[in-house]
Write a protein that holds these residues in place. Structure first.
Motif, PDB file in Angstrom:
ATOM      1  N   GLU A 209       8.443  -2.015  -4.007  1.00  0.00           N
ATOM      2  CA  GLU A 209       7.428  -1.037  -3.597  1.00  0.00           C
ATOM      3  C   GLU A 209       7.523  -0.751  -2.104  1.00  0.00           C
ATOM      4  O   GLU A 209       7.408   0.408  -1.670  1.00  0.00           O
ATOM      5  CB  GLU A 209       6.039  -1.567  -3.954  1.00  0.00           C
ATOM      6  CG  GLU A 209       4.924  -0.569  -3.721  1.00  0.00           C
ATOM      7  CD  GLU A 209       3.572  -1.094  -4.161  1.00  0.00           C
ATOM      8  OE1 GLU A 209       2.602  -0.310  -4.141  1.00  0.00           O
ATOM      9  OE2 GLU A 209       3.466  -2.291  -4.518  1.00  0.00           O
ATOM     10  N   LEU A 210       7.750  -1.777  -1.313  1.00  0.00           N
ATOM     11  CA  LEU A 210       7.915  -1.583   0.129  1.00  0.00           C
ATOM     12  C   LEU A 210       9.136  -0.720   0.426  1.00  0.00           C
ATOM     13  O   LEU A 210       9.074   0.208   1.250  1.00  0.00           O
ATOM     14  CB  LEU A 210       8.057  -2.929   0.829  1.00  0.00           C
ATOM     15  CG  LEU A 210       6.791  -3.728   1.128  1.00  0.00           C
ATOM     16  CD1 LEU A 210       7.155  -5.050   1.803  1.00  0.00           C
ATOM     17  CD2 LEU A 210       5.842  -2.950   2.015  1.00  0.00           C
ATOM     18  N   LYS A 213       8.274   3.075  -0.746  1.00  0.00           N
ATOM     19  CA  LYS A 213       7.239   3.810  -0.018  1.00  0.00           C
ATOM     20  C   LYS A 213       7.442   3.789   1.491  1.00  0.00           C
ATOM     21  O   LYS A 213       7.303   4.813   2.155  1.00  0.00           O
ATOM     22  CB  LYS A 213       5.870   3.255  -0.384  1.00  0.00           C
ATOM     23  CG  LYS A 213       5.504   3.501  -1.842  1.00  0.00           C
ATOM     24  CD  LYS A 213       4.081   3.074  -2.148  1.00  0.00           C
ATOM     25  CE  LYS A 213       3.722   3.413  -3.592  1.00  0.00           C
ATOM     26  NZ  LYS A 213       2.334   3.008  -3.931  1.00  0.00           N
ATOM     27  N   SER A 258      -0.930  -0.291   8.228  1.00  0.00           N
ATOM     28  CA  SER A 258       0.300   0.483   8.201  1.00  0.00           C
ATOM     29  C   SER A 258      -0.047   1.953   8.424  1.00  0.00           C
ATOM     30  O   SER A 258      -1.116   2.420   8.036  1.00  0.00           O
ATOM     31  CB  SER A 258       0.999   0.312   6.851  1.00  0.00           C
ATOM     32  OG  SER A 258       2.006   1.289   6.685  1.00  0.00           O
ATOM     33  N   ASP A 260       1.360   4.460   7.072  1.00  0.00           N
ATOM     34  CA  ASP A 260       1.663   5.250   5.884  1.00  0.00           C
ATOM     35  C   ASP A 260       0.440   5.363   4.985  1.00  0.00           C
ATOM     36  O   ASP A 260      -0.170   4.349   4.630  1.00  0.00           O
ATOM     37  CB  ASP A 260       2.819   4.608   5.124  1.00  0.00           C
ATOM     38  CG  ASP A 260       3.218   5.419   3.907  1.00  0.00           C
ATOM     39  OD1 ASP A 260       2.889   6.608   3.872  1.00  0.00           O
ATOM     40  OD2 ASP A 260       3.848   4.848   3.009  1.00  0.00           O
ATOM     41  N   SER A 262       0.529   6.591   1.880  1.00  0.00           N
ATOM     42  CA  SER A 262       0.871   6.440   0.463  1.00  0.00           C
ATOM     43  C   SER A 262       0.587   5.029  -0.042  1.00  0.00           C
ATOM     44  O   SER A 262       0.503   4.794  -1.246  1.00  0.00           O
ATOM     45  CB  SER A 262       2.351   6.769   0.236  1.00  0.00           C
ATOM     46  OG  SER A 262       3.182   5.827   0.895  1.00  0.00           O
ATOM     47  N   MET A 263       0.454   4.079   0.875  1.00  0.00           N
ATOM     48  CA  MET A 263       0.135   2.708   0.490  1.00  0.00           C
ATOM     49  C   MET A 263      -0.780   2.122   1.574  1.00  0.00           C
ATOM     50  O   MET A 263      -0.324   1.856   2.689  1.00  0.00           O
ATOM     51  CB  MET A 263       1.392   1.858   0.335  1.00  0.00           C
ATOM     52  CG  MET A 263       1.100   0.422  -0.048  1.00  0.00           C
ATOM     53  SD  MET A 263       2.585  -0.504  -0.555  1.00  0.00           S
ATOM     54  CE  MET A 263       3.646  -0.281   0.854  1.00  0.00           C
ATOM     55  N   LEU A 265      -1.964  -0.415   3.395  1.00  0.00           N
ATOM     56  CA  LEU A 265      -1.431  -1.764   3.584  1.00  0.00           C
ATOM     57  C   LEU A 265      -1.949  -2.356   4.891  1.00  0.00           C
ATOM     58  O   LEU A 265      -1.824  -1.737   5.960  1.00  0.00           O
ATOM     59  CB  LEU A 265       0.102  -1.715   3.589  1.00  0.00           C
ATOM     60  CG  LEU A 265       0.855  -3.027   3.732  1.00  0.00           C
ATOM     61  CD1 LEU A 265       0.569  -3.955   2.554  1.00  0.00           C
ATOM     62  CD2 LEU A 265       2.359  -2.760   3.844  1.00  0.00           C
ATOM     63  N   ARG A 279      -2.222  -4.919  -0.109  1.00  0.00           N
ATOM     64  CA  ARG A 279      -2.295  -3.532  -0.580  1.00  0.00           C
ATOM     65  C   ARG A 279      -3.730  -3.328  -1.067  1.00  0.00           C
ATOM     66  O   ARG A 279      -4.081  -3.698  -2.195  1.00  0.00           O
ATOM     67  CB  ARG A 279      -1.292  -3.309  -1.703  1.00  0.00           C
ATOM     68  CG  ARG A 279       0.157  -3.358  -1.255  1.00  0.00           C
ATOM     69  CD  ARG A 279       1.070  -3.745  -2.394  1.00  0.00           C
ATOM     70  NE  ARG A 279       0.928  -5.170  -2.720  1.00  0.00           N
ATOM     71  CZ  ARG A 279       1.443  -5.728  -3.807  1.00  0.00           C
ATOM     72  NH1 ARG A 279       2.125  -5.006  -4.660  1.00  0.00           N
ATOM     73  NH2 ARG A 279       1.266  -7.013  -4.034  1.00  0.00           N
ATOM     74  N   ASP A 281      -5.696  -0.963  -2.120  1.00  0.00           N
ATOM     75  CA  ASP A 281      -6.055  -0.223  -3.328  1.00  0.00           C
ATOM     76  C   ASP A 281      -5.317  -0.705  -4.579  1.00  0.00           C
ATOM     77  O   ASP A 281      -5.380  -0.056  -5.619  1.00  0.00           O
ATOM     78  CB  ASP A 281      -5.787   1.272  -3.125  1.00  0.00           C
ATOM     79  CG  ASP A 281      -6.762   1.886  -2.130  1.00  0.00           C
ATOM     80  OD1 ASP A 281      -7.880   1.360  -2.013  1.00  0.00           O
ATOM     81  OD2 ASP A 281      -6.398   2.863  -1.465  1.00  0.00           O
ATOM     82  N   LYS A 282      -4.628  -1.811  -4.460  1.00  0.00           N
ATOM     83  CA  LYS A 282      -3.907  -2.351  -5.614  1.00  0.00           C
ATOM     84  C   LYS A 282      -4.897  -2.910  -6.630  1.00  0.00           C
ATOM     85  O   LYS A 282      -5.759  -3.717  -6.304  1.00  0.00           O
ATOM     86  CB  LYS A 282      -2.972  -3.472  -5.162  1.00  0.00           C
ATOM     87  CG  LYS A 282      -2.262  -4.208  -6.283  1.00  0.00           C
ATOM     88  CD  LYS A 282      -1.115  -3.406  -6.848  1.00  0.00           C
ATOM     89  CE  LYS A 282      -0.323  -4.212  -7.859  1.00  0.00           C
ATOM     90  NZ  LYS A 282       0.811  -3.460  -8.417  1.00  0.00           N
ATOM     91  N   GLY A 298      -2.648  -7.660  -5.204  1.00  0.00           N
ATOM     92  CA  GLY A 298      -2.296  -6.933  -3.990  1.00  0.00           C
ATOM     93  C   GLY A 298      -2.179  -7.777  -2.751  1.00  0.00           C
ATOM     94  O   GLY A 298      -1.832  -7.258  -1.694  1.00  0.00           O
TER      95      GLY A 298
END
Length: 565
Positions: A209-210, A213, A258, A260, A262-263, A265, A279, A281-282, A298
């Motif tokens: 995943e890292l 994304k 992070s 980003d 999209s994740m 983190l 993560r 929202d995991k 997460g």
């Protein structure tokens, strides 16, 4: 007859048999049945008998028991006089307890003792991996074994301060004192992303995943800063139970979002060298029926360093999409999602790094240690680019490069905040500006908007905003704030909002407070007694989302965000 002898006589089966004739007929209880009832009553009324003794005294109970012992006849109700007296004692004690409302009071006390339960999300809810065998055997120094060190043949090197390090790691200082060799717990070389609390399956899925994304994030153009305090206040940030997780075993020393989107983190470091990656929202994935792997909610954490994490930030420029860390173990590391490991960029045997910051291009960094030295590092070559400079006499708490003018940086140390020019870092370098504080200054951070404003946190119970180019004697804003965190909570370090339009700091009242950097006025206070039960001393703001992360001494991270998300 004595009291104890009387009781023994009453309870003794032989005494019962000798003192009671066995009647005939089906309606009369047998001796065994009588004994069972006496034993049951004695068991049920053990506490009431003690209560009666306390209420009426030992002598009263003694007389009652002796009277019961003399009359062992069974009445029409099937009970002996002794049993009837015990039943009466039970009723009287129950009546007293009801009159005193003891049952309700005990329930209230039990309810008050229960506080809000800490979040079960994160490393506390997972099965740990099997403990790994130590890399190096435990050693005992020559001193502990009563063996005099051979200085001529056992000297490893001499430190800059004049102390001598022996081959076994022990140290002789210039004043003649001796220090035992340190216990080495530092991981050496590359550290793979093999978490301490996950499984091979969850680790592999996270690394993939890292790569996907974060790799896509590096290739795209980064968005500018869009988060602001005005939007935070407008949206009324809240904290939900699912936005709390234990990310590292010990107290959070640094954390960062992070860049980003999209994740979502959050990276956090703790006092023992662990790095946690959450993560936010995991959604927790339940195991298959035949799968014994741990649940992936997460949160994964790693033993990336051997000591206190002094820096943990997502990188810029060449380090975009990578996590940049350093610690008291003398190591500087970079987490590269593409390799799935923490690469060891730099290691110094004789330094304990206490602060760090990187330039925007991501190729160079400034690293400071706990004896006041400044090191310039080339992250590409993994080495120092110049001799270390002694710029302070004591540990440097923070170093921060001005995003609006990277030719200068600020350091905070004991009772002093200094501004330096990168171009004038020579052997006898002097600070461009010195800003004295009455007590230890725990942090000094430049405003991210490039305005040149400098935010400091001091143990004298104040947060200050300075404009060093204009005035180093009087702050442009003074914020009174209780900074007496005590022994068990890490010192507060106030931070800027991502847009530079607010100052955020933890609170001894377990709040996240926001202040106006121009007037010093309080703008907002966020708290959640049910979900944040500890003092948050370290904070981080997301660059583009109106989110605030707060880390506590329990290793938990709390993410405040708007109801609408």
């Amino acid at each position: 007859m004595g009291f104890l002898a009387t009781v023994q006589k009453i309870l003794s089966p032989s005494a019962k048999a000798n003192s009671t004739m066995t009647p005939t007929g089906d309606d009369v209880p047998t001796m065994d049945a009588k004994r069972a009832r006496v034993t049951s009553a004695r068991t049920r009324n053990e506490t009431p008998v003690k209560t009666e003794m306390a209420e009426g005294g030992v002598e009263n109970v003694k007389e009652e028991l002796e009277a019961a012992a003399d009359d062992d006849d069974v009445g029409e109700d099937g009970l002996t006089a002794f049993e009837r007296e015990r039943e009466a004692l039970i009723k009287r004690n129950k009546a007293r307890m009801e009159a005193l409302n003891i049952s309700t009071l005990s329930a209230d006390v039990g309810g008050r003792a229960k506080g809000p339960a800490p979040s079960s999300r994160g490393i506390g809810s997972k099965r740990r991996r099997e403990a790994k065998e130590p890399v190096e055997p435990t050693r005992r120094s020559s001193r502990a074994r009563k063996i005099a060190p051979e200085l001529a043949s056992g000297v490893a090197y001499e430190r800059r301060d004049g102390s001598v390090v022996l081959a076994d790691g022990a140290t002789y200082r210039p004043d003649g004192s001796y220090a035992e060799p340190p216990v080495k717990t530092r991981p050496s070389g590359e550290v793979k992303l093999e978490s301490e609390n996950g499984s091979e399956k969850t680790d592999a899925a996270f690394v993939e995943e890292l790569r996907t994304k974060m790799g896509a994030f590096v290739e795209t153009k980064a968005r500018g800063i869009t988060a602001s305090v005005r939007e935070m206040v407008k949206n009324k940030l809240t904290l939900r139970e699912e936005d709390v997780a234990k990310c590292v075993p010990k107290g959070v020393t640094h954390l960062d979002f992070s860049h980003d989107e999209s994740m979502l983190l959050v990276a956090s470091g703790d006092k023992e060298g662990h790095i946690g990656l959450w993560r936010v929202d995991k959604q927790a994935k339940e195991n298959d029926e035949d799968d014994d792997d741990v649940v992936d909610d997460g949160v994964l954490y790693y033993k990336a360093h051997g000591n206190y994490i002094s820096h943990c930030k997502w990188g810029h420029g060449a380090l975009r999409g990578k996590l940049f860390t350093c610690a008291y173990d003398g190591a500087v590391r970079v987490l590269d999602p593409q390799t799935g490991s923490f690469a060891e960029t730099l290691y110094s045997e004789e330094d304990e790094f206490s602060a760090c910051d990187q330039f925007s291009h991501g190729n160079n960094a400034l690293v400071c240690d706990n004896v006041g030295n400044l090191h310039q590092v080339d992250l590409r070559a993994g080495k120092f680019t110049a001799k270390s400079l002694s710029i302070h006499e004591k540990k440097i708490n923070t170093v921060h490069i001005d995003p609006g003018n990277e030719n200068r940086f600020a350091t905070s140390t004991n009772q002093l905040v200094s501004v330096w020019d990168v171009r004038k870092l020579t052997k006898n370098a002097k600070a461009v500006h010195e800003i004295p504080h009455s007590k230890s200054s725990q942090a000094a951070y430049w405003c991210p908007d490039g305005s040149g404003a400098l935010l400091t946190t001091c143990y004298d119970d104040a947060l200050r905003v300075w404009n060093p180019d204009q005035d180093v004697n009087n702050p442009s804003a003074l914020i009174r704030h209780n900074n007496q965190t005590g022994r068990w909570v890490l010192p507060f370090r106030a931070v800027w909002s991502a847009a530079g339009d607010g100052v955020l700091c933890g609170s001894m009242q377990r709040h996240v407070e926001i202040f106006n950097p121009k007037s010093g006025a309080s703008v907002a206070k966020y708290s959640s007694p049910d979900h944040m039960t500890a003092i948050a001393s370290r904070l981080a703001c997301h660059r583009t989302l109106n989110y605030v992360a707060a880390g506590t001494a329990s290793g938990r991270v709390h993410v405040y965000r708007a109801d609408g998300r």
